[in-house]
Design a protein around this motif. Structure first.
Motif, short mmCIF file in Angstrom:
data_model
loop_
_atom_site.label_atom_id
_atom_site.label_comp_id
_atom_site.label_asym_id
_atom_site.label_seq_id
_atom_site.Cartn_x
_atom_site.Cartn_y
_atom_site.Cartn_z
N ALA A 133 14.80 -0.91 8.43
CA ALA A 133 13.53 -0.58 7.78
C ALA A 133 12.58 -1.75 7.92
CB ALA A 133 13.73 -0.22 6.31
N VAL A 134 11.28 -1.46 7.83
CA VAL A 134 10.25 -2.50 7.91
C VAL A 134 9.07 -2.09 7.03
CG1 VAL A 134 9.16 -1.48 9.95
CG2 VAL A 134 8.88 -3.91 9.52
N GLU A 135 8.37 -3.08 6.50
CA GLU A 135 7.17 -2.83 5.71
C GLU A 135 5.97 -3.29 6.53
OE1 GLU A 135 5.16 -4.87 1.84
OE2 GLU A 135 7.23 -4.20 1.60
N VAL A 136 4.99 -2.41 6.69
CA VAL A 136 3.78 -2.73 7.44
C VAL A 136 2.63 -2.81 6.44
CG1 VAL A 136 2.22 -1.96 9.28
CG2 VAL A 136 4.67 -1.47 9.45
N GLN A 137 1.90 -3.94 6.42
CA GLN A 137 0.79 -4.12 5.50
C GLN A 137 -0.52 -4.18 6.25
OE1 GLN A 137 1.31 -7.61 3.07
NE2 GLN A 137 2.83 -6.65 1.77
N ALA A 138 -1.54 -3.52 5.69
CA ALA A 138 -2.86 -3.53 6.30
C ALA A 138 -3.92 -3.57 5.20
CB ALA A 138 -3.05 -2.28 7.15
N VAL A 139 -4.95 -4.39 5.40
CA VAL A 139 -6.08 -4.46 4.47
C VAL A 139 -7.33 -4.01 5.21
CG1 VAL A 139 -7.49 -5.94 3.01
CG2 VAL A 139 -5.03 -6.36 3.19
N PHE A 164 0.46 1.36 -2.33
CA PHE A 164 -0.51 0.27 -2.44
C PHE A 164 0.22 -1.00 -2.80
CE2 PHE A 164 -3.37 3.89 -3.41
CZ PHE A 164 -4.31 3.68 -2.42
N ALA A 165 -0.31 -2.13 -2.36
CA ALA A 165 0.24 -3.44 -2.72
C ALA A 165 -0.93 -4.34 -3.06
CB ALA A 165 1.04 -4.02 -1.56
N SER A 166 -0.74 -5.19 -4.05
CA SER A 166 -1.74 -6.17 -4.42
C SER A 166 -1.35 -7.50 -3.79
CB SER A 166 -1.79 -6.28 -5.94
OG SER A 166 -3.01 -6.82 -6.35
N ILE A 168 -2.72 -1.50 1.99
CA ILE A 168 -1.89 -0.31 2.20
C ILE A 168 -0.54 -0.82 2.67
CG2 ILE A 168 -1.53 1.73 3.64
CD1 ILE A 168 -3.68 2.24 1.70
N LYS A 169 0.49 -0.39 2.00
CA LYS A 169 1.86 -0.77 2.35
C LYS A 169 2.54 0.47 2.91
CE LYS A 169 4.79 -1.38 -1.08
NZ LYS A 169 5.56 -1.99 -2.17
N LEU A 170 3.00 0.39 4.15
CA LEU A 170 3.65 1.51 4.80
C LEU A 170 5.11 1.13 5.06
CD1 LEU A 170 0.79 2.08 7.36
CD2 LEU A 170 1.25 3.51 5.37
#
Length: 86
Positions: A28-34, A66-68, A79-81
């Motif tokens: 698994a992996v977490e992808v973050q985008a702002v 969502f992530a802060s 946005i946390k995917l």
């Protein structure tokens, strides 16, 4: 879980390769985008990664949240995917 940060200038093909590699290794992996541009590139990368992983019999799903996060002392919403096999 490994975190991949995506910007609006990220290449979707490169990010897709990173996603596929981490999913194969760790599961698994977490992808973050702002921002809108970064979110667009992240979604395109996940779609491309599905194509990379499908021949291996790995079907991935994406769980949005969502992530802060803090950027230069400012609190931003990202946005946390979370990408993982089905």
């Amino acid at each position: 879980m490994e975190v991949l940060k995506v910007s609006s200038k990220s290449s979707p093909n490169s990010v897709a390769g990173a996603i596929a590699g981490v999913v194969r290794e760790s599961g698994a992996v977490e992808v973050q985008a702002v921002g809108a541009g970064a979110s667009n590139q992240a979604i395109k990368a996940i779609a491309i990664a599905r194509g990379y992983l499908a021949p291996s019999g790995i079907d991935i799903v994406c769980i949005p949240a969502f992530a802060s996060i803090s950027i230069d002392g400012d609190e931003r919403t990202a946005i946390k995917l979370i990408v993982e096999p089905r």
